[in-house]
Motif scaffolding. Structure first.
Motif: not given
Length: 147
Positions: A28, A39-41, A19, A26, A16
């Protein structure tokens, strides 16, 4: 989180990161079924209130319109883009914190006039003269005396 490759409903967060601006996370992930990584945001979803115009119609809040109006009023004035951006952020913050689902365009115009008054008196008079649709010189002189 569902795996985008095999559709399995369970995944494990491997890493994790936040930004630089701090507004997005972000992640993983690893699918527990097919072992694929993806990947997720994650970001906060904030909705701005709708703007109710003088004729009663409604429109989405458009920061580009506010910026264009302010930029026009500030044309050839000694105000930096950073100052305009900061004023825009204050206006948007006032709208968000108001908790309203709809805001009259007149209230939005007042927010803009307050910010312009802080930035540059000439720009404030320019914007106010158009925004308030002055009919004669007396109204204009009253505004200048206020300053």
């Amino acid at each position: 989180m569902r795996c985008p490759f095999c559709g399995h409903e369970e995944s494990q967060v491997v890493e994790t990161r936040e930004s630089d601006e701090g507004d997005v996370i972000r992640r993983r992930r690893r699918c527990l079924s097919c072992d694929t990584r993806f990947t997720t945001y994650e970001r906060a979803e904030v909705t701005m209130p709708s703007v109710v115009k003088k004729d009663g119609s409604r429109a989405e809040f458009d920061p580009a319109k506010i910026r264009a109006s302010m930029t026009l009023a500030l044309r050839k004035r000694p105000v930096s883009l950073e100052q305009i951006d900061a004023a825009m952020q204050r206006i948007e913050q006032k709208l968000r914190s108001s908790g309203l689902r709809e805001v009259p365009s007149s209230k939005l115009g007042e927010f803009v006039m307050r910010e312009l008054k802080k930035l540059d008196k000439v720009a404030y008079v320019r914007f106010a003269s158009v925004y308030r649709s002055f009919e004669d010189v007396d109204e204009f002189s009253r505004l200048i005396k206020e300053i």
